[in-house]
Write a protein that holds these residues in place. Structure first.
Motif, mmCIF file in Angstrom:
data_model
loop_
_atom_site.group_PDB
_atom_site.id
_atom_site.type_symbol
_atom_site.label_atom_id
_atom_site.label_comp_id
_atom_site.label_asym_id
_atom_site.label_seq_id
_atom_site.Cartn_x
_atom_site.Cartn_y
_atom_site.Cartn_z
ATOM 1 N N ALA A 19 34.369 -8.349 51.604
ATOM 2 C CA ALA A 19 33.359 -8.700 50.605
ATOM 3 C C ALA A 19 33.588 -10.098 50.043
ATOM 4 N N VAL A 20 34.832 -10.417 49.708
ATOM 5 C CA VAL A 20 35.099 -11.738 49.116
ATOM 6 C C VAL A 20 35.111 -12.833 50.164
ATOM 7 N N ALA A 21 35.316 -12.480 51.430
ATOM 8 C CA ALA A 21 35.377 -13.483 52.502
ATOM 9 C C ALA A 21 34.028 -13.718 53.168
ATOM 10 N N PHE A 22 33.013 -12.918 52.860
ATOM 11 C CA PHE A 22 31.784 -12.950 53.644
ATOM 12 C C PHE A 22 31.144 -14.337 53.673
ATOM 13 N N ASP A 23 30.996 -14.985 52.523
ATOM 14 C CA ASP A 23 30.345 -16.300 52.500
ATOM 15 C C ASP A 23 31.105 -17.302 53.363
ATOM 16 N N TRP A 24 32.421 -17.251 53.291
ATOM 17 C CA TRP A 24 33.245 -18.145 54.111
ATOM 18 C C TRP A 24 33.109 -17.800 55.593
ATOM 19 N N LEU A 25 33.143 -16.510 55.922
ATOM 20 C CA LEU A 25 32.998 -16.092 57.311
ATOM 21 C C LEU A 25 31.659 -16.537 57.893
ATOM 22 N N LYS A 26 30.607 -16.389 57.110
ATOM 23 C CA LYS A 26 29.283 -16.789 57.573
ATOM 24 C C LYS A 26 29.246 -18.281 57.872
ATOM 25 N N ARG A 27 29.935 -19.073 57.042
ATOM 26 C CA ARG A 27 29.932 -20.525 57.249
ATOM 27 C C ARG A 27 30.765 -20.922 58.458
ATOM 28 N N VAL A 28 32.009 -20.438 58.529
ATOM 29 C CA VAL A 28 32.882 -20.889 59.615
ATOM 30 C C VAL A 28 32.474 -20.287 60.955
ATOM 31 N N SER A 29 31.782 -19.146 60.927
ATOM 32 C CA SER A 29 31.324 -18.540 62.173
ATOM 33 C C SER A 29 30.035 -19.173 62.676
ATOM 34 N N TRP A 84 38.892 -12.961 61.889
ATOM 35 C CA TRP A 84 39.157 -11.578 61.487
ATOM 36 C C TRP A 84 40.562 -11.428 60.903
ATOM 37 N N LEU A 85 41.513 -12.171 61.414
ATOM 38 C CA LEU A 85 42.877 -12.066 60.907
ATOM 39 C C LEU A 85 42.981 -12.449 59.432
ATOM 40 N N VAL A 86 42.059 -13.282 58.956
ATOM 41 C CA VAL A 86 42.030 -13.581 57.522
ATOM 42 C C VAL A 86 41.788 -12.298 56.729
ATOM 43 N N ILE A 87 40.867 -11.472 57.222
ATOM 44 C CA ILE A 87 40.610 -10.179 56.572
ATOM 45 C C ILE A 87 41.852 -9.295 56.660
ATOM 46 N N GLU A 88 42.462 -9.260 57.839
ATOM 47 C CA GLU A 88 43.666 -8.451 58.031
ATOM 48 C C GLU A 88 44.742 -8.796 57.007
ATOM 49 N N GLU A 89 45.024 -10.072 56.856
ATOM 50 C CA GLU A 89 46.143 -10.468 55.999
ATOM 51 C C GLU A 89 45.821 -10.300 54.522
ATOM 52 N N LEU A 90 44.564 -10.511 54.146
ATOM 53 C CA LEU A 90 44.192 -10.242 52.758
ATOM 54 C C LEU A 90 44.314 -8.758 52.441
ATOM 55 N N ALA A 91 43.840 -7.923 53.353
ATOM 56 C CA ALA A 91 43.904 -6.479 53.127
ATOM 57 C C ALA A 91 45.345 -5.993 53.031
ATOM 58 N N ALA A 92 46.263 -6.718 53.655
ATOM 59 C CA ALA A 92 47.677 -6.335 53.642
ATOM 60 C C ALA A 92 48.430 -6.880 52.423
ATOM 61 N N ASP A 93 47.738 -7.630 51.560
ATOM 62 C CA ASP A 93 48.379 -8.259 50.400
ATOM 63 C C ASP A 93 47.583 -7.903 49.137
ATOM 64 N N PRO A 94 47.772 -6.690 48.597
ATOM 65 C CA PRO A 94 46.928 -6.207 47.494
ATOM 66 C C PRO A 94 46.941 -7.097 46.252
ATOM 67 N N GLU A 95 48.094 -7.652 45.887
ATOM 68 C CA GLU A 95 48.161 -8.461 44.672
ATOM 69 C C GLU A 95 47.318 -9.725 44.814
ATOM 70 N N ARG A 96 47.463 -10.406 45.941
ATOM 71 C CA ARG A 96 46.669 -11.618 46.179
ATOM 72 C C ARG A 96 45.185 -11.275 46.248
ATOM 73 N N LEU A 97 44.871 -10.187 46.920
ATOM 74 C CA LEU A 97 43.480 -9.780 47.062
ATOM 75 C C LEU A 97 42.860 -9.449 45.705
ATOM 76 N N GLU A 98 43.612 -8.798 44.844
ATOM 77 C CA GLU A 98 43.073 -8.440 43.527
ATOM 78 C C GLU A 98 42.716 -9.676 42.722
ATOM 79 N N GLN A 99 43.541 -10.737 42.822
ATOM 80 C CA GLN A 99 43.238 -11.978 42.097
ATOM 81 C C GLN A 99 41.973 -12.625 42.640
ATOM 82 N N ILE A 100 41.816 -12.648 43.969
ATOM 83 C CA ILE A 100 40.613 -13.239 44.557
ATOM 84 C C ILE A 100 39.386 -12.420 44.168
ATOM 85 N N CYS A 101 39.515 -11.104 44.178
ATOM 86 C CA CYS A 101 38.401 -10.242 43.785
ATOM 87 C C CYS A 101 37.969 -10.531 42.344
ATOM 88 N N ALA A 102 38.944 -10.694 41.451
ATOM 89 C CA ALA A 102 38.620 -10.961 40.043
ATOM 90 C C ALA A 102 37.865 -12.279 39.913
#
Length: 335
Positions: free
Chosen positions: A178-188, A290-308
């Motif tokens: 969800a937080v990466a979608f805009d970036w994914l759409k651009r770089v893809s 896709w690996l960007v999603i993988e690594e964010l999903a594996a790092d809950p603390e970092r992901l929570e800050q980006i989500c906020a």
């Protein structure tokens, strides 16, 4: 080296930090390629020649290349009526003859505008680069992808097996996407032909706010119900219906009447273009994204800050009208 390794002549793709499943098996990824420009007979021969196996025709629109070292590859014209008609045995009679002529005419048109699809078997992540040899062989033979026509909304789909099926794991992937979608759409560099069709929709902003809220801690049933309430369709760039059907098929079937949903313990990432006609194009760019999603999903603390931070952006009076979130997100990736 195996025949596949020698033919691929490619370095293995990068591996995610979570490489194994809960049962300690190597995670696998299914790959789906949509393209045109070749007959199904030619496609099946290229798969057999590149990867091995045996060609098994089922109808004019469905073949299998079975028993390759990677598993069975399904080949099909991505058009439900023609596939169903092709399975039926011909019956004598005038009406059937009329229908057959109509099918032939429709098939001739469909093969120009409807993609053929290769649906690969689940492949171990460490062997996934073997598919690049097949992509190169199809390109050399004349396969054409998204950018060849304004009506070619063809995609590359990745179906990564999940490391486990815990609710927090599923939620982590959804939040990361969800937080990466805009970036994914651009770089893809998603082609306009795919943006105007409904196949790769993001989650709604209301749903993103819900799942990215740090206080959101659903049970598995609640996670599935909340998703179905907002996303009762396969047409999401990250489609969760396959894994939710794997976990609770009755719940999903009650909400979504779609026979194409296949229950499996995987995500269904549908965003990337299939640019098979471009020299050198292969799985690598989409997989690295896709690996960007993988690594964010594996790092809950970092992901929570980006989500906020993302929710703060969405809650501003004008939201992200100027499209700046993808730049902010990229800065997070560089830290």
């Amino acid at each position: 080296m195996t025949k596949i390794d020698a033919t691929a002549a490619q370095a293995p793709l990068r591996l995610p930090s979570r490489r194994h499943t809960a049962s300690n098996g190597e995670r696998r990824v299914g790959v789906e390629l949509e393209f045109t420009g070749l007959s199904i007979e030619r496609i099946s021969e290229i798969v057999r020649r590149t990867l091995g196996g045996e060609i098994r025709p089922h109808s004019a629109y469905e073949y299998t290349v079975a028993n390759t070292p990677l598993g069975d590859f399904a080949l099909e014209l991505d058009y439900a009526f023609l596939k169903e008609r092709g399975r039926r045995e011909s019956q004598p009679g005038l009406l059937d003859e009329i229908e057959r002529v109509s099918e032939d005419m429709l098939g001739a048109v469909a093969k120009r505008v409807v993609p053929f699809e290769i649906v690969g078997p689940p492949i171990a992540i460490s062997e996934l680069h073997a598919v690049n040899a097949l992509i190169a062989a199809l390109r050399e033979a004349g396969a054409r992808g998204t950018s060849q026509s304004a009506i070619y909304a063809f995609g590359l789909h990745l179906n990564p097996e999940l490391p486990d099926l815990e609710t927090n794991t599923l939620l982590g992937y959804m939040r990361a996407f969800a937080v990466a979608f805009d970036w994914l759409k651009r770089v893809s560099e998603i082609d306009i032909s795919r943006r105007v069709f409904p196949y790769i929709q993001p989650y709604t902003k209301a749903y993103v706010r819900q799942i990215c809220d740090p206080a959101y801690a659903p049970t598995r049933d609640q996670l599935i119900d909340d998703y179905l309430a907002e996303n009762a369709s396969r047409n999401r760039a990250l489609d969760m219906l396959p894994v939710f059907a794997h976990l609770d098929e009755a719940r999903v079937r009650e909400a979504v009447s779609d026979g194409l949903i296949k229950a499996r313990p995987t995500l269904h990432y549908r965003l990337p273009n299939c640019e098979i006609e471009r020299p050198g194009w292969d799985l690598r760019p989409a997989w690295d994204h896709w690996l960007v999603i993988e690594e964010l999903a594996a790092d809950p603390e970092r992901l929570e800050q980006i989500c906020a931070d993302y929710c703060d952006t969405l809650d501003r009076p004008f939201g992200d009208w100027f499209g700046r979130w993808s730049d902010v997100f990229e800065q997070y990736l560089q830290r």
